[in-house]
Design a protein around this motif. Structure first.
Motif, PDB file in Angstrom:
ATOM      1  N   ASP A 126       0.798  -1.225   0.000  1.00  0.00           N
ATOM      2  CA  ASP A 126       0.000   0.000   0.000  1.00  0.00           C
ATOM      3  C   ASP A 126       0.833   1.280   0.000  1.00  0.00           C
ATOM      4  O   ASP A 126       0.304   2.369   0.181  1.00  0.00           O
ATOM      5  CB  ASP A 126      -0.969   0.007   1.182  1.00  0.00           C
ATOM      6  N   GLU A 127       2.151   1.136  -0.210  1.00  0.00           N
ATOM      7  CA  GLU A 127       3.002   2.320  -0.226  1.00  0.00           C
ATOM      8  C   GLU A 127       4.329   1.979  -0.886  1.00  0.00           C
ATOM      9  O   GLU A 127       4.821   0.856  -0.756  1.00  0.00           O
ATOM     10  CB  GLU A 127       3.255   2.803   1.206  1.00  0.00           C
ATOM     11  N   CYS A 128       4.899   2.948  -1.584  1.00  0.00           N
ATOM     12  CA  CYS A 128       6.258   2.768  -2.102  1.00  0.00           C
ATOM     13  C   CYS A 128       6.903   4.125  -2.340  1.00  0.00           C
ATOM     14  O   CYS A 128       6.226   5.128  -2.525  1.00  0.00           O
ATOM     15  CB  CYS A 128       6.285   1.905  -3.356  1.00  0.00           C
ATOM     16  N   LEU A 129       8.217   4.117  -2.294  1.00  0.00           N
ATOM     17  CA  LEU A 129       9.009   5.294  -2.612  1.00  0.00           C
ATOM     18  C   LEU A 129       9.644   5.055  -3.965  1.00  0.00           C
ATOM     19  O   LEU A 129      10.274   4.007  -4.184  1.00  0.00           O
ATOM     20  CB  LEU A 129      10.088   5.535  -1.562  1.00  0.00           C
ATOM     21  N   VAL A 130       9.488   6.018  -4.859  1.00  0.00           N
ATOM     22  CA  VAL A 130       9.976   5.870  -6.223  1.00  0.00           C
ATOM     23  C   VAL A 130      10.865   7.057  -6.564  1.00  0.00           C
ATOM     24  O   VAL A 130      10.430   8.204  -6.494  1.00  0.00           O
ATOM     25  CB  VAL A 130       8.814   5.768  -7.235  1.00  0.00           C
ATOM     26  N   GLU A 131      12.104   6.753  -6.907  1.00  0.00           N
ATOM     27  CA  GLU A 131      13.022   7.781  -7.378  1.00  0.00           C
ATOM     28  C   GLU A 131      12.727   7.993  -8.856  1.00  0.00           C
ATOM     29  O   GLU A 131      12.655   7.032  -9.621  1.00  0.00           O
ATOM     30  CB  GLU A 131      14.445   7.288  -7.170  1.00  0.00           C
ATOM     31  N   MET A 132      12.508   9.243  -9.257  1.00  0.00           N
ATOM     32  CA  MET A 132      12.149   9.546 -10.643  1.00  0.00           C
ATOM     33  C   MET A 132      13.022  10.682 -11.167  1.00  0.00           C
ATOM     34  O   MET A 132      13.396  11.586 -10.423  1.00  0.00           O
ATOM     35  CB  MET A 132      10.672   9.935 -10.752  1.00  0.00           C
ATOM     36  N   SER A 133      13.288  10.596 -12.475  1.00  0.00           N
ATOM     37  CA  SER A 133      14.112  11.615 -13.117  1.00  0.00           C
ATOM     38  C   SER A 133      13.741  11.712 -14.589  1.00  0.00           C
ATOM     39  O   SER A 133      13.240  10.755 -15.178  1.00  0.00           O
ATOM     40  CB  SER A 133      15.587  11.238 -12.973  1.00  0.00           C
ATOM     41  N   ASP A 134      14.046  12.863 -15.172  1.00  0.00           N
ATOM     42  CA  ASP A 134      13.902  13.010 -16.619  1.00  0.00           C
ATOM     43  C   ASP A 134      15.240  12.789 -17.318  1.00  0.00           C
ATOM     44  O   ASP A 134      15.360  12.971 -18.518  1.00  0.00           O
ATOM     45  CB  ASP A 134      13.305  14.373 -16.982  1.00  0.00           C
ATOM     46  N   ALA A 135      16.248  12.353 -16.553  1.00  0.00           N
ATOM     47  CA  ALA A 135      17.564  12.009 -17.100  1.00  0.00           C
ATOM     48  C   ALA A 135      17.932  10.604 -16.629  1.00  0.00           C
ATOM     49  O   ALA A 135      17.578  10.201 -15.525  1.00  0.00           O
ATOM     50  CB  ALA A 135      18.612  13.014 -16.633  1.00  0.00           C
ATOM     51  N   PRO A 136      18.656   9.862 -17.445  1.00  0.00           N
ATOM     52  CA  PRO A 136      19.025   8.494 -17.064  1.00  0.00           C
ATOM     53  C   PRO A 136      19.871   8.459 -15.793  1.00  0.00           C
ATOM     54  O   PRO A 136      20.656   9.370 -15.533  1.00  0.00           O
ATOM     55  CB  PRO A 136      19.850   7.995 -18.251  1.00  0.00           C
ATOM     56  N   PHE A 137      19.689   7.393 -15.012  1.00  0.00           N
ATOM     57  CA  PHE A 137      20.566   7.127 -13.885  1.00  0.00           C
ATOM     58  C   PHE A 137      20.672   5.617 -13.686  1.00  0.00           C
ATOM     59  O   PHE A 137      19.794   4.868 -14.116  1.00  0.00           O
ATOM     60  CB  PHE A 137      20.124   7.860 -12.614  1.00  0.00           C
ATOM     61  N   GLU A 138      21.745   5.191 -13.072  1.00  0.00           N
ATOM     62  CA  GLU A 138      22.037   3.765 -12.927  1.00  0.00           C
ATOM     63  C   GLU A 138      20.931   3.052 -12.144  1.00  0.00           C
ATOM     64  O   GLU A 138      20.479   3.529 -11.105  1.00  0.00           O
ATOM     65  CB  GLU A 138      23.373   3.563 -12.216  1.00  0.00           C
ATOM     66  N   GLY A 139      20.495   1.911 -12.679  1.00  0.00           N
ATOM     67  CA  GLY A 139      19.491   1.085 -12.014  1.00  0.00           C
ATOM     68  C   GLY A 139      18.059   1.466 -12.317  1.00  0.00           C
ATOM     69  O   GLY A 139      17.132   0.846 -11.803  1.00  0.00           O
ATOM     70  N   ALA A 140      17.859   2.477 -13.146  1.00  0.00           N
ATOM     71  CA  ALA A 140      16.504   2.959 -13.422  1.00  0.00           C
ATOM     72  C   ALA A 140      15.840   2.173 -14.546  1.00  0.00           C
ATOM     73  O   ALA A 140      16.491   1.742 -15.491  1.00  0.00           O
ATOM     74  CB  ALA A 140      16.540   4.432 -13.806  1.00  0.00           C
TER      75      ALA A 140
END
Length: 119
Positions: free
Chosen positions: A47-61
């Motif tokens: 019921d919950e998650c933290l999501v790292e988001m970017s408009d530029a590539p990053f490792e592991g995305a």
């Protein structure tokens, strides 16, 4: 822009992005039309998650790719997440104009990494 966002599911099984600075109707923050299904998958059906988001590539995305720009009609765009952590998911989703608010544009690609899921 690279930032971590919290997504949460209400007792009514509705997903929302947590944007405390959002000044408009909270209904606009609801994840619908495939975005909710994507969040179920990437959160491990919690019921919950933290999501790292970017408009530029990053490792592991993983990549969510714009497949239809809807800015001139309903706003936002239709996106496709082909894989999640190397596993095919082929999840289409509509991301509303809140996406434009977060990124200050409608990115051709959004790079995401789920960094926490709560069971």
């Amino acid at each position: 822009m690279r930032k971590t966002f919290r997504f949460y599911k209400t007792p009514e099984n509705r997903w929302y992005i947590d944007l405390p600075e959002w000044q408009d109707d909270i209904a606009a923050l609801e994840m619908v039309l495939g975005a909710d299904t994507m969040l179920d998958k990437v959160s491990g059906y919690t019921d919950e998650c933290l999501v790292e988001m970017s408009d530029a590539p990053f490792e592991g995305a993983d990549i969510i790719r714009l497949i239809e720009n809807l800015q001139q009609s309903i706003g936002g765009g239709n996106y496709l997440m082909e894989t999640f952590r190397g596993t095919p998911v082929n999840q289409e989703m509509w991301l509303c104009e809140v996406t434009e608010y977060v990124f200050a544009s409608l990115p051709e690609q959004i790079y995401v990494n789920v960094i926490q899921s709560n069971n």
